[in-house]
Design an enzyme around this catalytic site. Structure first.
Site, PDB file in Angstrom:
ATOM      1  N   ASP A  96      43.496 -47.846 -84.997  1.00  0.00           N
ATOM      2  CA  ASP A  96      41.988 -47.835 -84.913  1.00  0.00           C
ATOM      3  C   ASP A  96      41.354 -46.219 -85.355  1.00  0.00           C
ATOM      4  O   ASP A  96      40.186 -46.149 -85.808  1.00  0.00           O
ATOM      5  CB  ASP A  96      41.528 -47.752 -83.620  1.00  0.00           C
ATOM      6  CG  ASP A  96      41.597 -49.107 -82.967  1.00  0.00           C
ATOM      7  OD1 ASP A  96      41.679 -50.122 -83.748  1.00  0.00           O
ATOM      8  OD2 ASP A  96      41.968 -49.446 -81.750  1.00  0.00           O
ATOM      9  N   LEU A 147      37.913 -40.065 -79.998  1.00  0.00           N
ATOM     10  CA  LEU A 147      38.177 -39.748 -78.646  1.00  0.00           C
ATOM     11  C   LEU A 147      37.510 -38.399 -78.427  1.00  0.00           C
ATOM     12  O   LEU A 147      37.853 -37.367 -77.668  1.00  0.00           O
ATOM     13  CB  LEU A 147      39.760 -39.637 -78.273  1.00  0.00           C
ATOM     14  CG  LEU A 147      40.669 -40.636 -78.905  1.00  0.00           C
ATOM     15  CD1 LEU A 147      42.222 -40.271 -78.503  1.00  0.00           C
ATOM     16  CD2 LEU A 147      40.237 -41.753 -77.941  1.00  0.00           C
ATOM     17  N   ARG A 199      33.664 -40.419 -70.371  1.00  0.00           N
ATOM     18  CA  ARG A 199      34.493 -39.872 -71.039  1.00  0.00           C
ATOM     19  C   ARG A 199      34.248 -38.263 -70.572  1.00  0.00           C
ATOM     20  O   ARG A 199      35.138 -37.494 -70.513  1.00  0.00           O
ATOM     21  CB  ARG A 199      34.377 -39.720 -72.550  1.00  0.00           C
ATOM     22  CG  ARG A 199      35.012 -40.837 -73.192  1.00  0.00           C
ATOM     23  CD  ARG A 199      35.095 -40.912 -74.827  1.00  0.00           C
ATOM     24  NE  ARG A 199      35.782 -42.079 -75.460  1.00  0.00           N
ATOM     25  CZ  ARG A 199      35.505 -42.259 -76.894  1.00  0.00           C
ATOM     26  NH1 ARG A 199      35.030 -41.364 -77.563  1.00  0.00           N
ATOM     27  NH2 ARG A 199      36.332 -43.173 -77.455  1.00  0.00           N
ATOM     28  N   ARG A 211      30.484 -38.276 -77.376  1.00  0.00           N
ATOM     29  CA  ARG A 211      29.226 -38.358 -78.294  1.00  0.00           C
ATOM     30  C   ARG A 211      27.983 -38.787 -77.862  1.00  0.00           C
ATOM     31  O   ARG A 211      27.671 -39.930 -77.394  1.00  0.00           O
ATOM     32  CB  ARG A 211      29.546 -39.299 -79.375  1.00  0.00           C
ATOM     33  CG  ARG A 211      30.778 -38.905 -80.346  1.00  0.00           C
ATOM     34  CD  ARG A 211      30.939 -39.716 -81.493  1.00  0.00           C
ATOM     35  NE  ARG A 211      31.541 -41.315 -81.199  1.00  0.00           N
ATOM     36  CZ  ARG A 211      32.585 -41.303 -80.936  1.00  0.00           C
ATOM     37  NH1 ARG A 211      33.592 -40.487 -80.662  1.00  0.00           N
ATOM     38  NH2 ARG A 211      32.943 -42.910 -80.816  1.00  0.00           N
ATOM     39  N   GLU A 234      27.802 -21.790 -52.922  1.00  0.00           N
ATOM     40  CA  GLU A 234      27.379 -20.915 -51.826  1.00  0.00           C
ATOM     41  C   GLU A 234      26.334 -19.706 -52.341  1.00  0.00           C
ATOM     42  O   GLU A 234      25.481 -19.000 -51.882  1.00  0.00           O
ATOM     43  CB  GLU A 234      28.252 -20.553 -50.996  1.00  0.00           C
ATOM     44  CG  GLU A 234      29.087 -21.732 -50.226  1.00  0.00           C
ATOM     45  CD  GLU A 234      30.282 -22.152 -51.131  1.00  0.00           C
ATOM     46  OE1 GLU A 234      31.224 -22.583 -50.437  1.00  0.00           O
ATOM     47  OE2 GLU A 234      30.199 -22.066 -52.264  1.00  0.00           O
TER      48      GLU A 234
END
Length: 377
Positions: free
Chosen positions: A210, A214, A194, A217, A62
């Site tokens: 793995d 996280l 993400r 990118r 606003e």
């Protein structure tokens, strides 16, 4: 909010609120933990001011719209996608700004459930003699801020599970190899999801298997949604016994990181010095997932994206904590020995199955992307 007959609003009202919603979406990646809000100020079909909330702590939608409108805000109609605030937070009340500008009418898409607002903004406007109408395009306004509404109304963030699978429902080979099931377009799309999230949630099993980063990118701005490349959602790792190795990417300090562990967990050495640790209650041998979500809600986390293996994802489904499934399907087959999508309890009959409704489906390169939500039968 009660059901509203939108037919009472004019075509001009609909057009201006749709514009305000498009403006609100420009804050998709940047307003955390605040909601995404847009505002349009108009005389009939002429827009004299517009704006959206960019970042928490900065001016609200606003304020930007009123600044652009200047004196022409007097006797105008303001279209706001969320009820104007009526309290002093990091910025002054927007309801007061609208009153001071002399607007004649305010159309609100959805009331704000936050305790310090929750009808007080609209009440203040009405007390000042301003006509206030609400409910126009409430559903898309709520959808845009589903994480904010979830945190305020349910006391837990909106939880989205992201998974990628082959046509035969497999997520990795028996060895754990999964790079890459999907193509470049699908993997780039994951980065956008993400970026809109407040936190990325994973577990120690995924860290050990793995070693994920996280992080978001993305090279450069994405359309009109701010600079997603500058966004760093909180990385949250469920690590009951603090087994994350010192070499793990999640301990590198490149993004804010929270490691949740059991109350008996004790950090060894200095490998956790660049992350935050917090203890959570144990339930049936694992971290209590409801407690995890309550803890994250208390930290103003609106949306969580889960990127983990079948054990954690299956547990979240089994406990009824999943709000939506973001599923990427690649046109490949991995065979019977490959790893399954979810670890779910066996069902005795079809009536106990998990039913999902399709919210959105589209092609990304050669892959399909499905957005699904649990449904009651």
């Amino acid at each position: 909010m009660a059901t509203v007959n939108e037919a009472k609003f004019s075509a001009i009202d609909h057009a201006h609120m749709a514009h305000a919603l498009r403006l609100a979406e420009r804050g998709l990646f940047t307003t955390q933990p605040n909601p995404r809000v847009g505002c349009v100020i108009a005389h009939a079909d002429e827009i004299v001011g517009s704006g959206w909330h960019h970042r928490a702590g900065e001016a609200h939608a606003e304020v930007f719209a009123l600044a652009e409108a200047g004196k022409r805000a007097h006797a105008a109609t303001a279209y706001v996608t969320l009820e104007p605030c009526a309290h002093f937070g990091r910025t002054p009340p927007c309801a007061d700004a609208l009153i001071e500008a002399g607007v004649a009418r305010v159309v609100v898409a959805h009331a704000d459930p936050f305790d310090a607002v929750d009808g007080r903004g609209m009440a203040r406007l009405r007390a000042a003699g301003i006509t206030v109408e609400s409910g126009l395009m409430a559903a898309p306004a709520r959808e845009l801020n589903r994480g904010f509404f979830s945190r305020i109304e349910r006391g837990r963030p909106w939880l989205r599970v992201k998974l990628a699978m082959s046509l035969d429902g497999r997520t990795a080979l028996a060895s754990g190899e999964s790079k890459w099931i999907t193509g470049n377009a699908a993997r780039a799309d994951v980065q956008a999801w993400r970026a809109r999230s407040s936190a990325i949630l994973s577990a120690i099993g995924t860290v050990l298997a793995d070693d994920p980063q996280l992080t978001v990118r993305i090279s450069g701005p994405m359309s009109d949604h701010g600079d997603a490349a500058q966004v760093a959602p909180l990385r949250v790792i469920l690590d009951r016994d603090l087994r994350s190795p010192a070499s793990a990417n999640i301990l590198d300090g490149r993004a804010p990181t929270l490691i949740l562990h059991g109350r008996d967990g004790r950090p060894v050495g200095q490998r956790f010095e660049r992350v935050e640790l917090a203890a959570v209650e144990i339930h049936e041998g694992r971290l209590d997932l409801s407690s995890v979500l309550a803890l994250l809600a208390a930290r103003d986390i609106n949306e969580i994206q889960v990127e983990a293996g079948p054990t954690l994802c299956g547990a979240l489904f089994a406990e009824g904590l999943v709000d939506e499934l973001l599923l990427y399907v690649a046109p490949i087959l991995l065979g019977d020995n490959a790893r399954p999508l979810l670890a779910l309890p066996a069902l005795s009959d079809m009536s106990a199955r998990w039913n999902l409704g399709v919210v959105d489906q589209r092609m990304l390169g050669e892959d399909w992307r499905l957005l699904l939500r649990p449904q009651e039968v």
